[in-house]
Each structure stands twice: as C-alpha cells, then as structure tokens.
Scaffold this active site. Structure first.
Site, PDB file in Angstrom:
ATOM      1  N   HIS A  29       0.845  -1.198   0.000  1.00  0.00           N
ATOM      2  CA  HIS A  29       0.000   0.000   0.000  1.00  0.00           C
ATOM      3  C   HIS A  29       0.881   1.249   0.000  1.00  0.00           C
ATOM      4  O   HIS A  29       2.038   1.198   0.386  1.00  0.00           O
ATOM      5  CB  HIS A  29      -0.795   0.094   1.313  1.00  0.00           C
ATOM      6  N   GLU A  94       2.431  -0.744   4.639  1.00  0.00           N
ATOM      7  CA  GLU A  94       2.096   0.621   4.232  1.00  0.00           C
ATOM      8  C   GLU A  94       3.399   1.364   3.940  1.00  0.00           C
ATOM      9  O   GLU A  94       4.303   1.413   4.782  1.00  0.00           O
ATOM     10  CB  GLU A  94       1.331   1.351   5.342  1.00  0.00           C
ATOM     11  N   HIS A 136      -2.681  -3.074  -3.234  1.00  0.00           N
ATOM     12  CA  HIS A 136      -4.029  -2.889  -2.701  1.00  0.00           C
ATOM     13  C   HIS A 136      -5.016  -2.671  -3.854  1.00  0.00           C
ATOM     14  O   HIS A 136      -6.135  -3.174  -3.833  1.00  0.00           O
ATOM     15  CB  HIS A 136      -4.030  -1.687  -1.745  1.00  0.00           C
TER      16      HIS A 136
HETATM   17 ZN   LIG Z   1      -4.062   0.625   0.784  1.00  0.00          ZN
END
Ligand SMILES: [Zn+2]
Length: 231
Positions: A29, A94, A136
């Site tokens: 992500h 992330e 994602h």
């Molecule tokens: Zn994401």
C-alpha cells in the site's frame, strides 16, 4: 530472526487470524496521507480501526505495528484469486507516500531498498507465491489506487519479490475477462476499473482504463507468467 532493523510501534487495531487459513498473500500500500506521522497516528488510532503489519518511511525506517501472526486491518473488502477477506491471509505493508490525493511522488531509493529487504524476509517466512505479491489496487480495484503507477514492481521482481513479465512473450489476449480472472482479479466490475488496476501494476505508462493494444498484449504476458506455458 531478522537482519533488518525494525522499530516497534504497536497498534491496537489487530486481532486473531482465522484458524486454518495460511498466510499466502502480501499486499503493498501507500499511506496516502500528507505526512508519515499523520498516517502512523491513524494506523494506531483505535477509532479508525485500520492498521498494517509494517510502515516504511521515506528514509527507509521500518515500523512494526502488528506482529505477522496476528491479523491487521489493511485490505478491507478485497478479493484475489477466488479468496476474499484478505486480511485473514495476508501481510500488509504501508509505504509512506502522500498518494494521488496529496501529491503523489516517486518512492525514494532508500525506501524501496527497505521495502525489498522486508518483503524478502516475509517471503522467506511464509508460503507466499510470487503471484500473490500484489497491490491494494489489485485486490480492491473499485476502491483503491495504491501504491500506484510510480511503484517499482519491476525493480522488486528483479530482486525476487513478485513477478514481472518479459516483453513480447505472449500475443494480445482475446478473452480479456478470462485472462484477468486467471491472473486473480475480480471480474464482476466494469472493465475500465479492472484495467486501471492492471495497468497501475503491470503497464504503468498507460493507466487509462482502456483496452489498448499494449494492455491487451500485457495481459497475455502476465497470464502466461502466472499460469505457465499454454495457459
Ligand atoms: Zn491501501
């Protein structure tokens, strides 16, 4: 055991993984917020109910928010290769970048080196096939754009993380939906939505949502890569 320097920053947003489900998917992500700090605070905010296993800052610093054996809340409604609810079977990373909303920019070299090293460690710990190293946006194409078309999937694949097809290894596909399903995408969405997700990962110069000749050939190349000869 890890050779990487990982800083602990526990998030309350985690729970038990479902029993009997393997960890077989790695989802990357971008944070999509103005600053790293803002993103980390949100990923640790019990009200937000979102998290990831790791956050990688632009200088390459790696934070662990959730242990890999626990479930983090990063994928949301998601689908890949016939599975949904991917939080239960995935690890989420992330990667700090303001994203399309706040000034999407190139991922820093130090940051990408840390992404690569961390992914390699994760892949050594879990039975995650290369074709399950995904964005994602791959698993939630109707909702998500991250980590986006500036993300260097090709460079990662060159280092053993995920897959990248060679040019000219397949003909343009005629059965586009079938090929997208073979790769892993949901096919109950409008075609341009799925094509944009495909392009953000595999055909990054042309994120148009259109089935141009290049995209059509690329879909064939990726399918051939993930499904093997004659697929
Ligand atoms: Zn994401």
């Amino acid at each position: 055991m890890s050779l990487l320097s990982v800083r602990e920053r526990p998030s309350p947003n985690q729970d038990d993984r479902p029993s009997g489900v393997p960890i077989d998917t790695l989802i990357l992500h971008y944070t999509g917020m103005r600053t790293a700090r803002e993103a980390i605070e949100r990923l640790c905010d019990p009200v937000a109910r979102v998290s990831s296993h790791y956050v990688i800052d632009e200088d390459g610093t790696i934070l662990r928010l959730v242990p890999e054996e626990r479930r983090a809340f990063h994928a949301g409604v998601s689908h890949w290769r016939g599975h949904s609810e991917l939080n239960g079977r995935s690890i989420g990373i992330e990667i700090v970048n303001p994203g399309h909303e706040w000034g999407y920019r190139d991922f820093a070299a130090l940051q990408m080196a840390a992404v690569c090293d961390l992914c390699l460690e994760i892949l050594a710990r879990h039975p995650i096939p290369a074709r399950n190293v995904v964005a994602h946006s791959d698993v939630a194409p109707d909702r998500k754009d991250d980590p986006g078309e500036k993300f260097d999937w090709q460079g990662l694949a060159a280092n053993g993380v995920g897959l990248w097809p060679k040019d000219g290894t397949a003909e343009p596909v005629s059965d586009v939906w079938k090929a997208l399903a073979d790769i892993g995408y949901r096919v109950d969405l409008d075609l341009p939505i799925v094509l944009r997700a495909f392009q953000r990962h595999w055909w990054q110069d042309a994120v148009s949502g259109e089935l141009d000749a290049g995209t059509q050939r690329r879909i064939g190349e990726v399918r051939r890569l993930v499904c093997g000869e004659g697929a």
